[in-house]
Design a protein around this motif. Structure first.
Motif, short mmCIF file in Angstrom:
data_model
loop_
_atom_site.label_atom_id
_atom_site.label_comp_id
_atom_site.label_asym_id
_atom_site.label_seq_id
_atom_site.Cartn_x
_atom_site.Cartn_y
_atom_site.Cartn_z
N ASP A 267 0.87 -1.18 0.00
CA ASP A 267 0.00 0.00 0.00
C ASP A 267 0.90 1.22 0.00
N SER A 269 0.49 4.24 -0.56
CA SER A 269 -0.01 5.51 -0.02
C SER A 269 0.45 5.75 1.41
N ARG A 270 0.87 4.69 2.10
CA ARG A 270 1.35 4.86 3.48
C ARG A 270 2.81 5.28 3.55
N VAL A 273 3.57 9.10 4.65
CA VAL A 273 2.85 9.72 5.77
C VAL A 273 3.76 10.60 6.61
N PHE A 280 5.91 5.50 9.65
CA PHE A 280 5.33 4.23 9.22
C PHE A 280 6.46 3.26 8.90
N ASP A 282 7.23 -0.41 7.49
CA ASP A 282 6.65 -1.51 6.71
C ASP A 282 7.66 -2.65 6.62
N SER A 315 2.95 2.10 12.94
CA SER A 315 2.91 3.53 12.63
C SER A 315 2.75 4.32 13.92
#
Length: 348
Positions: A267, A269-270, A273, A280, A282, A315
């Motif tokens: 994803d 879009s994260r 942030v 965030f 990942d 996050s």
């Protein structure tokens, strides 16, 4: 015959200022300029006449026939009124107006002037010398802060804490290339004629117009690219392999030591942030997470060797959360502990 020869020279000058002169014609023009000082003076005079026109200070495209006709008219007026030949010092005084008016024109004329002064230097070497004479523009984001800017081509950039990018003052003229260290989020203005490029020691990135997040701090173990929109090509500078292409919501992670590049779905879009003061992670290495926390909170963190390969997902909001609260949350996974000692946090 002499009139016909000068007509040809005039046409070459106009084509050069329009950016349409081919390599063969340019070689012939520079050869003619190198023969006598009178020839060089002839070109200098006509360059100065060109820049006396109002069009030269505007960033517009020229109609070749109209431009040539206007050029001849101005030449005729100059001869009729005996306008004195301008030397290089006069051009230097006027350069600032051209410099801000049209980068393309400035580069072309600077290259011609260089060749007139050093007539035996080839065109391509001269053009490179002019381009490299520009000072780099450097933008940095200090520790604990972020920086937002727009590049000359309209591209939006956010730089994360401890990041740095550099680009030539001629950015957007012949290329859109920059060097970067750290993390940045980019919304690139589309220009199919000039791809947008980021160059680092480990990875070269090229796009036409897209949105992506790029992270490559010099002390990180990995390089990470997340693509939101468009298409990205990645060139491995560590080891030889075909270019890797990313589609939206794909992520590339490179191991800097081995050069291995892995592409996965995510994803995306994260990934940016952090521009809203969030963190965030990942499945990031704890070693790299610690470095991101150091940049965000401007603190010192040391990670035990036994934890260097641990990865975490999560996050946090930087504003409203202290470094101790973030570390406590990570420690609640029972994958690590921490203590504060001698001015730094130790993770073990």
């Amino acid at each position: 015959m002499q009139h016909d020869k000068h007509t040809q020279i005039d046409e070459w000058i106009v084509d050069y200022l329009n950016g349409t002169l081919d390599r063969n014609a340019f070689d012939r023009l520079t050869q003619w300029a190198s023969e006598t000082e009178e020839n060089r003076r002839y070109i200098r005079q006509h360059l100065e006449l060109w820049f006396a026109s109002e069009e030269a200070a505007k960033n517009i495209s020229f109609d070749k026939e109209k431009a040539f006709q206007r050029f001849l008219e101005r030449t005729a007026v100059a001869k009729e009124n005996e306008i004195p030949v301008a030397d290089i010092h006069v051009f230097e005084k006027r350069k600032e107006r051209v410099y801000f008016g049209s980068w393309k024109t400035y580069l072309r004329v600077a290259a011609v002037i260089l060749i007139l002064l050093l007539p035996f230097v080839g065109y391509w070497q001269g053009k490179e010398a002019v381009r490299h004479s520009f000072s780099d523009i450097v933008v940095e984001a200090p520790m604990g802060a972020r920086t937002k800017l727009y590049l000359p081509d309209g591209t939006l950039v956010w730089l994360n804490a401890g990041s740095r990018l550099a680009y030539s003052q001629g950015f957007g003229v012949d290329d859109r290339r920059l060097n970067m260290e750290g993390e940045g989020y980019f919304e690139v203005s589309r220009n199919e004629a000039l791809p947008f490029e980021i160059q680092t020691r480990e990875v070269g990135l090229k796009v036409l117009g897209t949105k992506f997040n790029f992270r490559n701090y010099s002390d990180d173990e990995e390089v990470t690219v997340n693509l939101m929109e468009g298409k990205v090509s990645l060139h491995n500078e560590v080891k030889s392999m075909p270019e890797l292409y990313l589609a939206p919501n794909e992520k590339m992670v490179m191991n800097k030591l081995t050069g291995e590049m892995i592409k996965t779905r995510t994803d995306a879009s994260r990934s940016n942030v952090w521009i809203n003061d969030e963190l965030f992670f990942d499945e990031d290495l704890l070693e790299d997470i610690a470095k991101r926390l150091m940049r965000s909170y401007d603190v010192q963190i040391e990670v035990a060797d036994s934890l260097r390969d641990r990865r975490f997902y999560g996050s946090f909001t930087v504003m409203g959360n202290t470094i101790e609260e973030v570390l406590s949350t990570i420690a609640s996974t029972n994958q690590m502990r921490y203590r504060y000692e001698n001015g730094k946090y130790i993770l073990y």
